[in-house]
Design a protein around this motif. Structure first.
Motif, PDB file in Angstrom:
ATOM      1  N   ARG A  61      -8.011  10.355  14.933  1.00 57.55           N
ATOM      2  CA  ARG A  61      -6.211  10.673  14.572  1.00 57.55           C
ATOM      3  C   ARG A  61      -6.260  10.505  13.745  1.00 57.55           C
ATOM      4  O   ARG A  61      -7.036  10.994  13.037  1.00 57.55           O
ATOM      5  N   GLY A  62      -4.507  10.360  13.581  1.00 66.54           N
ATOM      6  CA  GLY A  62      -4.752  10.623  11.784  1.00 66.54           C
ATOM      7  C   GLY A  62      -4.373   9.528  11.222  1.00 66.54           C
ATOM      8  O   GLY A  62      -4.584   8.903  10.395  1.00 66.54           O
ATOM      9  N   LEU A  63      -3.678   8.981  11.850  1.00 61.48           N
ATOM     10  CA  LEU A  63      -3.171   7.677  11.042  1.00 61.48           C
ATOM     11  C   LEU A  63      -3.200   6.588  12.509  1.00 61.48           C
ATOM     12  O   LEU A  63      -2.341   6.174  13.133  1.00 61.48           O
ATOM     13  N   LEU A  64      -3.929   5.488  11.820  1.00 58.79           N
ATOM     14  CA  LEU A  64      -3.855   4.393  12.514  1.00 58.79           C
ATOM     15  C   LEU A  64      -3.097   2.957  11.608  1.00 58.79           C
ATOM     16  O   LEU A  64      -3.591   2.577  10.587  1.00 58.79           O
ATOM     17  N   VAL A  65      -2.550   2.570  12.389  1.00 53.76           N
ATOM     18  CA  VAL A  65      -1.429   1.126  11.694  1.00 53.76           C
ATOM     19  C   VAL A  65      -1.537  -0.110  11.988  1.00 53.76           C
ATOM     20  O   VAL A  65      -1.147   0.134  13.480  1.00 53.76           O
ATOM     21  N   SER A  66      -1.931  -1.190  11.767  1.00 47.98           N
ATOM     22  CA  SER A  66      -1.741  -2.639  12.334  1.00 47.98           C
ATOM     23  C   SER A  66      -1.599  -3.422  11.413  1.00 47.98           C
ATOM     24  O   SER A  66      -2.470  -4.082  10.714  1.00 47.98           O
ATOM     25  N   THR A  67      -0.230  -3.820  10.765  1.00 46.16           N
ATOM     26  CA  THR A  67      -0.543  -4.370  10.079  1.00 46.16           C
ATOM     27  C   THR A  67       1.373  -5.061  10.063  1.00 46.16           C
ATOM     28  O   THR A  67       2.219  -4.446  10.716  1.00 46.16           O
ATOM     29  N   PRO A  68       1.203  -6.611  10.349  1.00 49.18           N
ATOM     30  CA  PRO A  68       2.977  -7.160  10.420  1.00 49.18           C
ATOM     31  C   PRO A  68       4.009  -7.012   9.422  1.00 49.18           C
ATOM     32  O   PRO A  68       5.040  -7.101   9.484  1.00 49.18           O
ATOM     33  N   GLY A  69       3.235  -6.297   8.581  1.00 47.43           N
ATOM     34  CA  GLY A  69       4.424  -6.210   6.908  1.00 47.43           C
ATOM     35  C   GLY A  69       5.671  -4.552   7.916  1.00 47.43           C
ATOM     36  O   GLY A  69       5.335  -4.019   8.426  1.00 47.43           O
ATOM     37  N   ILE A  88       0.654  -1.422   0.135  1.00 47.61           N
ATOM     38  CA  ILE A  88       0.359   0.030   0.258  1.00 47.61           C
ATOM     39  C   ILE A  88       0.700   0.968  -0.262  1.00 47.61           C
ATOM     40  O   ILE A  88       2.347   1.190   1.087  1.00 47.61           O
ATOM     41  N   THR A  89       0.544   1.913  -1.553  1.00 50.92           N
ATOM     42  CA  THR A  89       1.657   3.511  -1.202  1.00 50.92           C
ATOM     43  C   THR A  89       1.106   4.509  -1.138  1.00 50.92           C
ATOM     44  O   THR A  89      -0.174   5.003  -1.763  1.00 50.92           O
ATOM     45  N   VAL A  90       1.213   5.395  -0.389  1.00 48.02           N
ATOM     46  CA  VAL A  90       0.446   6.486  -0.006  1.00 48.02           C
ATOM     47  C   VAL A  90       1.278   8.036  -0.198  1.00 48.02           C
ATOM     48  O   VAL A  90       2.187   7.940   0.910  1.00 48.02           O
ATOM     49  N   ASP A  91       1.684   8.370  -1.282  1.00 44.29           N
ATOM     50  CA  ASP A  91       2.078   9.290  -1.465  1.00 44.29           C
ATOM     51  C   ASP A  91       1.208  10.610  -1.964  1.00 44.29           C
ATOM     52  O   ASP A  91       0.325  11.318  -2.667  1.00 44.29           O
ATOM     53  N   SER A  92       1.599  12.334  -1.325  1.00 44.66           N
ATOM     54  CA  SER A  92       1.611  13.165  -1.118  1.00 44.66           C
ATOM     55  C   SER A  92      -0.524  13.883  -1.552  1.00 44.66           C
ATOM     56  O   SER A  92      -0.663  14.054  -2.076  1.00 44.66           O
ATOM     57  N   CYS A  93      -0.802  12.719  -0.212  1.00 41.30           N
ATOM     58  CA  CYS A  93      -2.637  13.053  -0.507  1.00 41.30           C
ATOM     59  C   CYS A  93      -2.600  13.723   1.098  1.00 41.30           C
ATOM     60  O   CYS A  93      -1.620  14.605   1.743  1.00 41.30           O
ATOM     61  N   ARG A  94      -4.211  14.104   1.044  1.00 40.60           N
ATOM     62  CA  ARG A  94      -4.510  15.025   2.581  1.00 40.60           C
ATOM     63  C   ARG A  94      -5.583  14.983   2.849  1.00 40.60           C
ATOM     64  O   ARG A  94      -6.357  14.398   2.369  1.00 40.60           O
ATOM     65  N   TRP A  95      -5.720  14.926   4.173  1.00 38.21           N
ATOM     66  CA  TRP A  95      -7.410  14.984   4.738  1.00 38.21           C
ATOM     67  C   TRP A  95      -7.758  15.561   5.131  1.00 38.21           C
ATOM     68  O   TRP A  95      -6.142  16.245   6.267  1.00 38.21           O
ATOM     69  N   ALA A  96      -8.814  16.396   5.790  1.00 41.52           N
ATOM     70  CA  ALA A  96      -9.194  17.152   6.538  1.00 41.52           C
ATOM     71  C   ALA A  96     -10.340  17.771   6.635  1.00 41.52           C
ATOM     72  O   ALA A  96     -11.626  16.668   5.832  1.00 41.52           O
ATOM     73  N   GLY A  97     -11.167  17.940   8.236  1.00 41.68           N
ATOM     74  CA  GLY A  97     -13.073  18.178   8.085  1.00 41.68           C
ATOM     75  C   GLY A  97     -13.310  16.216   8.391  1.00 41.68           C
ATOM     76  O   GLY A  97     -14.439  16.189   8.003  1.00 41.68           O
ATOM     77  N   LEU A  98     -12.484  15.200   7.900  1.00 45.52           N
ATOM     78  CA  LEU A  98     -13.045  14.529   8.175  1.00 45.52           C
ATOM     79  C   LEU A  98     -13.676  13.806   9.901  1.00 45.52           C
ATOM     80  O   LEU A  98     -13.070  14.337  10.719  1.00 45.52           O
ATOM     81  N   MET A  99     -14.661  12.833  10.122  1.00 48.52           N
ATOM     82  CA  MET A  99     -15.397  12.755  11.397  1.00 48.52           C
ATOM     83  C   MET A  99     -14.793  11.192  11.625  1.00 48.52           C
ATOM     84  O   MET A  99     -14.878   9.998  12.657  1.00 48.52           O
ATOM     85  N   ASP A 100     -14.051  10.680  11.167  1.00 45.33           N
ATOM     86  CA  ASP A 100     -12.974  10.029  11.663  1.00 45.33           C
ATOM     87  C   ASP A 100     -11.260   9.792  11.043  1.00 45.33           C
ATOM     88  O   ASP A 100     -11.116  10.470  10.351  1.00 45.33           O
ATOM     89  N   ASP A 101     -10.463   8.624  11.301  1.00 46.43           N
ATOM     90  CA  ASP A 101      -9.306   9.438  11.441  1.00 46.43           C
ATOM     91  C   ASP A 101      -8.778   8.600   9.725  1.00 46.43           C
ATOM     92  O   ASP A 101      -9.897   7.963   8.927  1.00 46.43           O
ATOM     93  N   PRO A 102      -8.153   9.466   9.397  1.00 47.85           N
ATOM     94  CA  PRO A 102      -7.495   9.653   7.997  1.00 47.85           C
ATOM     95  C   PRO A 102      -6.625   8.598   7.313  1.00 47.85           C
ATOM     96  O   PRO A 102      -7.589   8.287   6.382  1.00 47.85           O
TER      97      PRO A 102
END
Lengths: 605, 605
Positions: free
Chosen positions: B443-451, B322-336
């Motif tokens: 929150r901002g970033l939630l990550v749960s993966t053994p990778g 999974i690659t995420v590059d140059s992305c943006r989030w704001a005003g969400l009602m939950d985690d980006p």
């Protein structure tokens, strides 16, 4: 696609429905839309629920389908779609049907005072091939109507400003034009009608010419959303008045409000049609239709000036008896009532008893014009004389414009290419009484049927002619000649005949379109106008062309001075190529323009 | 139902499509939605046209489907409907699919900067069982969003008033409550989030408690449409500030914005998701997904403060990269971003290698949890220790909550009813860089993966923790343990950790839910936090529980004084049941609360 009702839900429905049997004062089997999970006031799309409920009615007749009181919303999603050729309507296909009653017998739909709120372009109710149908106790409206309205807030030297309720008529300015954007559509301002701020009458002398004839090169800007300024280089020819209301017409007429076809014994009562995407209630090739306390008026609770997009009740090719009692119309963009048939033109003679005929108007094509055994009148189209009659042996559509017609007897000599045919079987008796014809664009009541017509005890505040008896086989091709019309005890109030529209020659205008009228062969016959009251502000009260037996007796006429006279006709009564006219025993009160010295002026042409 | 395209139109379409071949700089076959009669900016429902265009792509891969630049509107009418079990979403069925790409290979969808405007509750884009999909150059929004916003205009002693743009959020007051009414739905105010008027940051110290805990017995009145006064007997526990913005949450999460399932090699670029009916972009059981210049932000052109209804990017049970590059989030009602798997609970042991498992959360049921050959981790749920692994022999759904799982080896002794299973095959490597995590609820970033996880060169202005590494098999049942996380070169700005939400123990919060954590068996491992900058206004910077190998080095920390400290934790670093922690070589600039005397305070629990 399609909603997914589980078997379990379906079974429980039948269970619940049976509980209602006889328990609510209905003699019929009663099925409630609530049994299918539809609750009022949820704003959810009711279409699929109601479809299930209607299907559940099938085979259980006599049956009453009830809506618990409340608001029900209908969206095009899941709507049945069919390609109906609806007369006086554009053939935009498919037609979207919010509620379709098809092939049902002895069914009552009782809204219990519910509001059916439509979205997008849609036909709220369709009744096809049914008999014994009662529709009652509901209203039909749109949150976002397919016509807009605005209040005039400012008038300048070369511009005027209007205020639009953007919640119900959102718009954009596109290429300098005012364009309305709704639920699934976008359409530009096409024309306008001006209504007085206090009376909500169409402003006298305006008609379709609110801004004069040349205004389409206008420029619109919106200084803030909800306010639009329309201006024109060099100014407009005419300006609406500050405070007045404009109905801003846009979009096309593509669906009726209630469409009745191939159906018999249809009764509507306590139904308010506040808006439509085209004609209000349209019946064609149907018989015995009764309207009681049915209105097509603006929804006052919403501050609406506009009501339906076009005509109120439109009955084409119907037979049996049409009764209209205690109904109301106002704020329409066309005539409250129009009863007529459809003439077709002979375009090819195939043999002595076989012709090809053509529907002559864009909005009246594609229909099944006649059935074997129907009686057909053959009209020579210059004198409009019915030369002979015959019966239909067979009808065969060629395409949506043309069909082949085989008759039971040979064509007479006078009938060839260019002649018109009229279906005389599908012509009704008409009884219109106790009704209120409020101010609408155009005329009040149009009637063209050879059946017995009674127009009694109604009130007219029409903008154009209150009553128009036309009949033509040369332009609209709306048949046909009347044979027995009684206009009695009506009240023709002062707004009548205050703006010009097509065929408006007087408050009562009998104006068949006949290229070469001939007194020997009058088109209409036997029209009695008696014991009515008229309050004209202008001269023309009656115009009659090509009538054999026209009487105007026992009427009371008193002038109203609210508006200034404007009509080109300066006589109270004009008779053109009429026979056996009787204009007498009318009571003139005071100074009536068309009755100098207390005597009705009569011009014969 | 269904639209009617004539054969003629269809044929011409194929003709026109071929003209485009290679003529627009595309290497692929090019099919334009315009070839099917769809024009931009008409406000017409695009759904049926786009379905035809997508079908025309089938068999012509590699193919590019193009939308000429403009606005396209999508309504539920004609939308495909399917019952997808979408994770972290309520199973409201059917899902309505505005655009469904199913079983396609090597397809590019190029919006050319078009706006896709949705209506009602709908899933704009669905990618199912595809591989080689590129989605680019378009935005997704709603005219009438499924969340509302309002500006606070007045605050009194026991009330406050808000102003609502009723064009985009029409409402009614029903039984004294504020209820929004949209396109086919009605839903009452459920909760609210307060954003600062100037920065549009979530107001510090508020989180979900804008009005305190007890406010649902409020009374709403609307003195004029667009102004709503909310009051409460005895007043509210807290009031929003005049001028601030409230996001008024209502309705449920029932459709993702873009839903990707069973698909491989999916690339999104230059896509703006301005709003959704649930999660923004959701991928499950898919592999190799790349996001480049994808945003889930408020539509500033519309004055929006709100963006998506829930999470931004949500990736569950994905594998590959999974690659995420140059992305943006704001005003969400939950985690980006939330990357995780789904744990299931063993509810019955059928035999030594066969168990019945249960999805434990309402929003994560019904899925095909594993495939034959997948590797499964078996977790003892008190210590959260992975006791053993095995492979799946067979997966068989029992119902939407439970399934039978047969494994290739016997269960170890520790694994019985109550234990948790985790699918270790569907776990991705994650690379998130150059992105902007604006202020959102939670929150901002939630990550749960053994990778392998790299979080590099991002900016965080999160309201709660900027990064949360959780993992639990007891509440949300979102797996799993991380094994290799690098958090490097990021900028954690002062709004981070300014409101409390679940699991928010510090700016970086490593908080697995372990009933009985045991230092012998750390849950997570190998997390390096290096060379980042932090501007905390409060104490807690790092909280780590049950990690084997946690380093915090080379970071630069400088206090920000915009907000007042509030967190219960008064140390910069808290280590709970961790092993091999390395907290050193960090640069403290000036007076940092968690670094008295220029040295990071560390608490071990």
């Amino acid at each position: 696609m399609g909603t997914k009702f589980s078997t379990r839900v379906w079974v429980s429905v039948v269970g619940i429905a049976s509980i209602f049997l006889g328990s609510k004062g209905y003699a019929d089997t009663v099925i409630s839309v609530a049994d299918f999970g539809l609750k009022p006031d949820t704003r959810e799309n009711a279409v699929a629920y109601v479809q299930k409920a209607i299907e559940a009615c099938r085979g259980k007749e006599p049956v009453t389908l009830v809506f618990p009181e409340g608001r029900y919303d209908f969206w095009p999603q899941y709507a049945h779609e069919k390609n109906y050729y609806e007369t006086n309507t554009y053939d935009v296909f498919p037609k979207r049907l919010a509620m379709l009653f098809e092939g049902l017998h002895n069914i009552t739909v009782d809204g219990n005072g519910s509001q059916f709120v439509m979205h997008d372009r849609i036909q709220p109710i369709t009744v096809e091939n049914c008999d014994g149908v009662t529709l009652k106790n509901f209203s039909i409206d749109w949150d976002i109507p397919l016509t807009a309205q605005a209040r005039v807030t400012k008038v300048g030297s070369d511009f005027f400003e209007i205020e639009i309720n953007v919640l119900e008529s959102p718009y954009i300015i596109e290429d300098g034009k005012l364009v309305f954007v709704g639920e699934g559509w976008k359409s530009a301002l096409g024309s306008m009608i001006e209504f007085e701020s206090d009376t909500h009458f169409v402003v006298p002398g305006t008609g379709d010419l609110v801004l004069g004839r040349n205004w389409r090169d206008y420029t619109a800007v919106s200084p803030r959303y909800g306010i639009v300024r329309l201006s024109r280089k060099g100014g407009f020819e005419r300006y609406p008045a500050e405070g007045n209301w404009l109905v801003l017409r846009h979009s096309t007429r593509d669906h009726a409000g209630i469409f009745i076809c191939g159906s018999h014994d249809v009764r509507l009562s306590d139904v308010q049609v506040y808006h439509t995407a085209g004609l209000g209630i349209l019946a064609q090739y149907s018989s015995d239709i009764a309207f009681k306390k049915v209105s097509v008026e603006p929804n006052a609770a919403k501050g609406r000036i506009l009501s339906g997009h076009d005509d109120g009740f439109h009955l084409m090719g119907c037979k049996g008896k049409i009764t209209v009692d205690s109904c109301r119309w106002a704020g329409l963009m066309d005539d409250p009532i129009n009863v007529h048939g459809t003439c077709v033109r002979v375009v090819k003679v195939l043999s002595s008893d076989k012709v090809v005929c053509r529907f002559m108007h864009d909005m009246s094509k594609g229909m099944e014009w006649g059935f074997p055994g129907d009686k057909v009148g053959m009209i020579e189209n210059n004198t409009m004389r019915t030369v002979a009659t015959a019966n239909i042996r067979s009808f065969k559509a060629i395409d949506e414009y043309e069909f082949e017609l085989e008759l039971t007897s040979d064509l007479p000599e006078e009938i060839g290419v260019g002649a018109a045919l009229e279906n005389l079987t599908w012509t009704p008796d008409v009884d219109i009484r106790n009704s209120f014809f409020g101010s609408c664009r155009a005329r009040g009541l149009l009637v063209s049927t050879p059946g017995k017509v009674v127009i009694e005890n109604n009130v007219f505040e029409s903008s154009g002619s209150a009553i128009l008896i036309a009949g033509d086989a040369n332009y609209w091709y709306e048949s046909g000649a009347v044979k027995d019309v009684l206009i009695k005890g009506n009240d023709f109030r002062y707004p009548c005949m205050s703006s010009m529209y097509q065929f408006c020659e007087a408050i009562i205008s009998i104006e068949p379109e006949i290229p070469q009228p001939d007194t020997k062969y009058p088109f209409h016959s036997n029209i009695r106008i008696e014991n009515n009251t008229f309050n004209p502000f202008d001269y023309p009260i009656l115009y009659a062309k090509s009538v054999d037996g026209i009487s105007f007796t026992g009427n009371v006429i008193q002038r109203n001075t609210t508006y200034k006279p404007f009509h080109k006709r300066k006589a109270a009564v004009t008779l053109v190529k009429c026979r056996r006219a009787k204009i007498k025993d009318n009571k003139i009160i005071g100074d009536v323009l068309g009755a100098p010295g207390g005597k009705l002026s009569i011009v014969k042409e």
